[in-house]
Motif scaffolding. Structure first.
Motif, PDB file in Angstrom:
ATOM      1  N   TRP A 165      -0.052   7.573   1.824  1.00 58.42           N
ATOM      2  CA  TRP A 165      -0.081   8.620   0.967  1.00 58.42           C
ATOM      3  C   TRP A 165      -1.269   8.281  -0.179  1.00 58.42           C
ATOM      4  O   TRP A 165      -1.938   9.381  -0.372  1.00 58.42           O
ATOM      5  CB  TRP A 165       1.052   8.623   0.243  1.00 58.42           C
ATOM      6  CG  TRP A 165       0.990   9.923  -0.605  1.00 58.42           C
ATOM      7  CD1 TRP A 165       1.022  10.099  -1.950  1.00 58.42           C
ATOM      8  CD2 TRP A 165       1.031  11.293  -0.351  1.00 58.42           C
ATOM      9  NE1 TRP A 165       0.888  11.236  -2.498  1.00 58.42           N
ATOM     10  CE2 TRP A 165       0.843  12.342  -1.313  1.00 58.42           C
ATOM     11  CE3 TRP A 165       1.419  11.930   0.921  1.00 58.42           C
ATOM     12  CZ2 TRP A 165       0.978  13.782  -1.258  1.00 58.42           C
ATOM     13  CZ3 TRP A 165       1.062  13.307   1.028  1.00 58.42           C
ATOM     14  CH2 TRP A 165       1.118  14.261  -0.217  1.00 58.42           C
ATOM     15  N   HIS A 167      -5.173   8.181   2.063  1.00 61.13           N
ATOM     16  CA  HIS A 167      -5.341   9.585   2.270  1.00 61.13           C
ATOM     17  C   HIS A 167      -6.039  10.474   1.356  1.00 61.13           C
ATOM     18  O   HIS A 167      -6.828  11.241   1.633  1.00 61.13           O
ATOM     19  CB  HIS A 167      -4.180  10.440   2.902  1.00 61.13           C
ATOM     20  CG  HIS A 167      -3.610  11.235   2.353  1.00 61.13           C
ATOM     21  ND1 HIS A 167      -2.653  11.119   1.266  1.00 61.13           N
ATOM     22  CD2 HIS A 167      -3.782  12.676   2.541  1.00 61.13           C
ATOM     23  CE1 HIS A 167      -2.290  12.246   0.932  1.00 61.13           C
ATOM     24  NE2 HIS A 167      -2.875  13.393   1.498  1.00 61.13           N
ATOM     25  N   THR A 168      -5.681  10.170  -0.152  1.00 62.81           N
ATOM     26  CA  THR A 168      -6.441  10.946  -0.979  1.00 62.81           C
ATOM     27  C   THR A 168      -7.819  10.281  -1.549  1.00 62.81           C
ATOM     28  O   THR A 168      -8.639  11.000  -2.104  1.00 62.81           O
ATOM     29  CB  THR A 168      -5.457  10.857  -2.160  1.00 62.81           C
ATOM     30  OG1 THR A 168      -5.368   9.494  -2.843  1.00 62.81           O
ATOM     31  CG2 THR A 168      -4.230  11.417  -1.912  1.00 62.81           C
ATOM     32  N   ASP A 169      -8.076   9.214  -0.756  1.00 51.71           N
ATOM     33  CA  ASP A 169      -9.404   8.465  -1.306  1.00 51.71           C
ATOM     34  C   ASP A 169     -10.415   8.890  -0.029  1.00 51.71           C
ATOM     35  O   ASP A 169     -10.122   9.352   1.072  1.00 51.71           O
ATOM     36  CB  ASP A 169      -9.370   6.996  -1.271  1.00 51.71           C
ATOM     37  CG  ASP A 169     -10.353   6.349  -2.200  1.00 51.71           C
ATOM     38  OD1 ASP A 169     -11.179   7.070  -2.632  1.00 51.71           O
ATOM     39  OD2 ASP A 169     -10.112   5.207  -2.570  1.00 51.71           O
TER      40      ASP A 169
END
Length: 78
Positions: A53, A56-58
């Protein structure tokens, strides 16, 4: 037989993992199967499953680099 559907979170997790393993393979010049085996052997897959989680935001570059560092700390050498 009962039909089961995937939750949105599970679907997102599968999508990210399906994306990032080939990115790792490309970055370190190996085929996807070898990349998966390497990540599995040196803890990268466990790290990916646990922290997908946040990863995946990076930027994918940093996600791949984080996975590499985990594997290196666990004895992996590319």
């Amino acid at each position: 037989m009962e039909t089961q559907t995937l939750t949105k979170e599970t679907s997102d997790k599968i999508s990210f993992i399906s994306f990032i393993i080939p990115e790792f393979a490309l970055a370190y010049k190996m085929n996807v199967q070898k990349a998966y085996q390497y990540l599995k052997q040196y803890g990268g897959i466990d790290y990916l499953n646990k922290h997908w989680w946040a990863l995946h935001t990076d930027n994918p570059f940093w996600a791949v680099r984080s996975m590499y560092e985990i594997c290196r700390k666990n004895g992996g050498k590319i």
